[in-house]
Design an enzyme around this catalytic site. Structure first.
Site, mmCIF file in Angstrom:
data_model
loop_
_atom_site.group_PDB
_atom_site.id
_atom_site.type_symbol
_atom_site.label_atom_id
_atom_site.label_comp_id
_atom_site.label_asym_id
_atom_site.label_seq_id
_atom_site.Cartn_x
_atom_site.Cartn_y
_atom_site.Cartn_z
ATOM 1 N N GLU A 179 0.807 -1.222 0.000
ATOM 2 C CA GLU A 179 0.000 0.000 0.000
ATOM 3 C C GLU A 179 0.844 1.279 0.000
ATOM 4 O O GLU A 179 0.356 2.340 -0.383
ATOM 5 C CB GLU A 179 -0.969 -0.021 1.196
ATOM 6 N N MET A 236 -9.583 -2.330 8.049
ATOM 7 C CA MET A 236 -9.157 -2.581 9.428
ATOM 8 C C MET A 236 -8.442 -1.407 10.102
ATOM 9 O O MET A 236 -7.879 -1.580 11.183
ATOM 10 C CB MET A 236 -8.282 -3.852 9.467
ATOM 11 N N ASP A 289 -11.429 -7.010 -2.901
ATOM 12 C CA ASP A 289 -12.299 -8.194 -2.778
ATOM 13 C C ASP A 289 -13.695 -7.756 -2.399
ATOM 14 O O ASP A 289 -13.957 -6.569 -2.204
ATOM 15 C CB ASP A 289 -11.720 -9.149 -1.717
HETATM 16 N N1 ADE Z 1 -9.072 -5.310 3.532
HETATM 17 C C1 ADE Z 1 -9.237 -5.776 2.286
HETATM 18 N N2 ADE Z 1 -10.255 -6.653 2.233
HETATM 19 C C2 ADE Z 1 -10.742 -6.751 3.485
HETATM 20 C C3 ADE Z 1 -11.780 -7.518 4.081
HETATM 21 N N3 ADE Z 1 -12.516 -8.353 3.350
HETATM 22 N N4 ADE Z 1 -12.007 -7.361 5.413
HETATM 23 C C4 ADE Z 1 -11.241 -6.531 6.148
HETATM 24 N N5 ADE Z 1 -10.247 -5.793 5.635
HETATM 25 C C5 ADE Z 1 -9.993 -5.896 4.317
#
Ligand code: ADE
Length: 231
Positions: free
Chosen positions: A13, A175, A199
């Site tokens: 990142e 997060m 995702d």
């Molecule tokens: N960062 C990227 N994808 C995530 C996910 N599914 N849950 C938490 N943090 C993430």
């Protein structure tokens, strides 16, 4: 001149931004390396916080107190919650909230910090406006504004996605953002979180995260550079 703090949680990142920085000086604080220098002709301090809310909070506080930054930008990847978001698309935070704080057994609504005036931390309106404009300059990428949800959990369950949308109206989940936002709220420092989707936070999330984190990280980093060029 204003100093901008830039945080990412993982190597991927911050990599593109570190490569693009000039006159870099390194300093370590609380086991994190801070890179001071210039990015797009702007004085910046960049760091990799590590994953999770505590790491993000410590870095944000350090950027404010020790490096005297005037604003904080967070860059990285997230799991999409909004149905219009495809992998690679961008979310610009209008606000952030911790989805995992829960004192509901003693009467406080889920996602709120007991006894605290604010639990949904608004992002700086000017930074949001610049971020949206920056997004338009990157072709082929959808840019949504919305609430970023943060918790110390990797979400990989469609039922949880539904719950996070219904309970908190989140655009994406990650997060760190709400920890940055919380510290910036307490210190009265403007912030914005930029996240590119790696995702969909469902049963495919682990595989997609592994495959698309690199691409999504680069998209988000491009957004940071475009924002710095606008201001
Ligand atoms: N960062 C990227 N994808 C995530 C996910 N599914 N849950 C938490 N943090 C993430």
């Amino acid at each position: 001149k204003e100093i901008i703090g830039v945080i990412g949680a993982m190597d991927e990142e911050i990599k593109a931004l570190l490569n693009a920085m000039e006159d870099v000086q390194e300093q370590e604080r609380y086991r994190v390396t801070y890179y001071s220098g210039k990015l797009c002709d702007t004085p910046v301090v960049l760091c990799k916080s590590g994953v999770g809310k505590v790491n993000a909070a410590v870095c944000t506080q350090t950027l404010i107190d020790y490096f005297q930054v005037d604003a904080v930008l967070f860059t990285g990847v997230a799991g999409a919650l909004h149905p219009d978001l495809d992998i690679g698309d961008i979310v610009v935070s209008t606000a952030c909230q911790q989805h995992d704080i829960d004192a509901s057994p003693v009467g406080f609504p889920r996602g709120t910090v007991p006894f605290q005036d604010v639990s949904i931390f608004p992002a700086d309106e000017q930074l949001v406006a610049w971020a949206v404009e920056a997004g338009h300059s990157i072709s082929g990428v959808k840019v949504l504004t919305g609430k970023v949800l943060s918790g110390d959990q990797f979400i990989s369950d469609a039922g949880k996605v539904r719950e996070l949308r219904e309970q908190f109206d989140g655009a994406c989940v990650e997060m760190e953002g709400a920890a940055v936002a919380h510290v910036c709220h307490l210190a009265d420092v403007p912030y914005v979180v930029i996240r590119s989707m790696s995702d969909r936070a469902d049963h495919t999330a682990d595989v997609n995260f592994a495959e698309f984190t690199e691409l999504a990280s680069e998209r988000s980093a491009s957004m940071i550079q475009a924002i710095l060029r606008l201001r």
